[in-house]
Design a protein around this motif. Structure first.
Motif, short mmCIF file in Angstrom:
data_model
loop_
_atom_site.label_atom_id
_atom_site.label_comp_id
_atom_site.label_asym_id
_atom_site.label_seq_id
_atom_site.Cartn_x
_atom_site.Cartn_y
_atom_site.Cartn_z
N MET A 88 4.73 -3.37 8.68
CA MET A 88 5.10 -2.69 7.45
C MET A 88 5.39 -3.66 6.31
SD MET A 88 9.00 -1.34 8.14
CE MET A 88 9.07 -0.65 6.48
N HIS A 89 5.54 -4.96 6.64
CA HIS A 89 5.79 -5.97 5.61
C HIS A 89 4.49 -6.63 5.14
CE1 HIS A 89 10.10 -5.71 6.44
NE2 HIS A 89 9.78 -5.65 7.71
N SER A 98 1.35 -5.42 3.39
CA SER A 98 0.71 -4.27 2.74
C SER A 98 -0.81 -4.39 2.66
CB SER A 98 1.28 -4.08 1.32
OG SER A 98 1.05 -5.25 0.54
N GLN A 99 -1.35 -5.63 2.77
CA GLN A 99 -2.79 -5.84 2.66
C GLN A 99 -3.48 -5.92 4.02
OE1 GLN A 99 -4.02 -5.86 -0.53
NE2 GLN A 99 -1.87 -5.54 -1.09
#
Length: 515
Positions: free
Chosen positions: A286-287, A289-290
């Motif tokens: 979740m940390h 984003s890409q």
């Protein structure tokens, strides 16, 4: 003389190039065809008649280390930017990767991509002194000479499992630095060495593929904690068990905020719970984003007692389904009454190694696995080894750990021993580690009526068991599978009789080691 394309066509149809292997391969600006040779006659023809006429078109060269000098002397190669070198070793670096090299201009100013298949054997017992010297004699020479290098890949050759890793602890911080390197694939000694490389030495790095020999929890070194905003692709492999996942690996991964591809192979101990899909999502994914691709193998070994709730494979699988990772597989084993191990991995399985696998092999094909370690939580039998041969079609290194008591049921042993079973074939197996109590497993692989191992060259086992199975080195039924053995490592030291050397006609090395 004809055009360049005509020369390539003549070369590829020349009879002396038929059925040739990996000595040299050339890719030009005009043609993607490959030229390969295996003996001096072909090399002479290549260097005298071919390369002087096409050298100006060559952009990529692939060759064996022994032929490198002759091939590079056959032309000027003004457009050469990429090289792949097979059977590379420290001697090549010392002789050619220096400022005194006759190929200094090509190496220093032209080469932007360098791929090395390292053939130097690494024994972890040799210690840090050897690694420091190897780092100076190989890695420093590469970084100091190849000034325009943008991509460096160093992998082990097919004949070894590992090569000496980069070791920059206690060396100057500028030991391995580049302002233009964007792609790096390398082995390092520890996580600290990995962190040194990410502390600012390689500021333009976008792809980092690293194998780490050990990940310790006791480092006193303070590293940078800045975001690694340029890094887009990161792969970390560590085959040794680690208890530093939560304290050291997760903080490192949290710095990779723009990562697009992540690959992890890690084996964890000293945790109270298994690593599952929920944990991976909350702590890592979740940390990022890409992130759009996540390949992984994670095993977790935990202690258990009666108060621990036993999870099933389906329980674990559901945690990955909940985060949208459906192409995964999970195996949970409870063994020895006080331990449990959970394997979770993405599909298809892309890694070349699996360890601590029990009888519960999933109904999958592991097309890339060459190293397998199995543990008999239930006594292995003929059907198990059949499943291994079918699931691990490229298996080269096989370790069997015996934690069960030897077979006491003689009727069961005899039933599995009968000759009517088809012979199991392991066509690529070269090394067997069988430091075990139960001679049944040794017979399974050495008896030619049970198993066919045409390329087996290494055994690791006890002298007593080998002596018993071969009936004091006289048994004809085990001769065929022993014929090509070149190396034997015994776990019990003693004086070995002449009969041993006579029975193994290809034997070169007999050693004692704690296997």
């Amino acid at each position: 003389m004809g055009t360049y394309n005509e020369k390539i066509d003549i070369l590829l149809h020349d009879d002396i190039f038929t059925n040739t292997l990996n000595l040299v391969s050339i890719s030009s600006t005009d043609d993607n065809e490959h030229i390969r040779s295996i003996d001096d006659r072909i090399l002479d023809h290549l260097c005298i008649n071919i390369l002087p006429n096409i050298h100006h078109n060559v952009k990529h060269l692939l060759f064996e280390s022994m032929s490198m000098e002759r091939i590079l002397l056959a032309g000027n190669y003004p457009n050469l930017t990429s090289m792949k070198l097979f059977n590379f070793g420290q001697h090549i670096a010392l002789n050619y990767f220096t400022d005194e090299s006759i190929f200094q201009y090509i190496f220093k100013y032209q080469i932007k991509e360098l791929i090395l298949e390292n053939n130097d054997y690494y024994n972890c017992i040799e210690g840090t002194i050897v690694l420091k010297e190897y780092t100076k004699n190989v890695y420093l020479l590469i970084m100091n000479l190849f000034k325009n290098l943008k991509s460096l890949t160093i992998v082990p050759s097919s004949s070894i499992i590992n090569y000496p890793p980069l070791f920059i602890h206690d060396l100057p911080s500028t030991t391995f630095c580049s302002s233009i390197l964007t792609n790096l694939c390398i082995n390092v000694n520890s996580l600290d060495d990995c962190l040194y490389l990410l502390d600012g030495c390689l500021k333009q790095l976008t792809t980092f593929i690293v194998q780490v020999d050990c990940i310790n929890n006791d480092s006193s070194i303070i590293h940078n904690t800045n975001d690694l905003s340029n890094l887009k692709c990161f792969s970390l492999t560590c085959f040794t068990l680690t208890n530093a996942y939560d304290n050291r690996l997760i903080p490192l991964l949290r710095r990779m905020i723009y990562l697009e591809k992540l690959t992890l192979y890690i084996r964890l101990v000293d945790r109270s719970t298994f690593v599952d899909g929920t944990h991976l999502h909350n702590e890592i994914l979740m940390h990022m984003s890409q992130l759009h691709r996540f390949n992984f193998y994670i095993s977790t070994q935990i202690p258990i007692d009666d108060s621990v709730h036993h999870l099933s494979d389906d329980n674990m699988q559901q945690t990955f389904n909940n985060i949208g990772y459906y192409q995964t597989s999970c195996i949970i084993d409870y063994y020895c009454s006080s331990n449990a191990i959970c394997h979770v991995f993405s599909l298809p399985f892309i890694f070349n190694r699996l360890e601590m696998i029990t009888n519960r092999i999933p109904s999958l094909i592991f097309p890339h696995v060459t190293y397998l370690q199995v543990v008999d939580t239930i006594q292995f039998n003929y059907s198990f080894f059949i499943r291994v041969s079918r699931a691990f079609t490229l298996l080269k290194y096989f370790t069997i750990i015996n934690i069960m008591s030897p077979l006491w049921n003689f009727e069961e042993y005899e039933a599995d021993y009968i000759q009517s079973n088809s012979i199991i074939i392991f066509p690529h197996l070269i090394s067997l580690n069988m430091n075990i109590l139960d001679k049944y497993y040794i017979e399974q692989f050495l008896l030619d009526t049970k198993t066919h191992v045409p390329h087996l060259t290494e055994l690791k086992l006890s002298y007593r068991n080998l002596k018993n199975v071969t009936e004091n080195f006289t048994r004809n039924a085990t001769r065929n599978n022993c014929a090509n053995i070149k190396r034997i490592s015994f776990c019990d030291k003693r004086d070995y009789p002449n009969e041993l050397y006579i029975y193994f006609p290809s034997l070169e090395i007999v050693s004692f080691s704690i296997i």
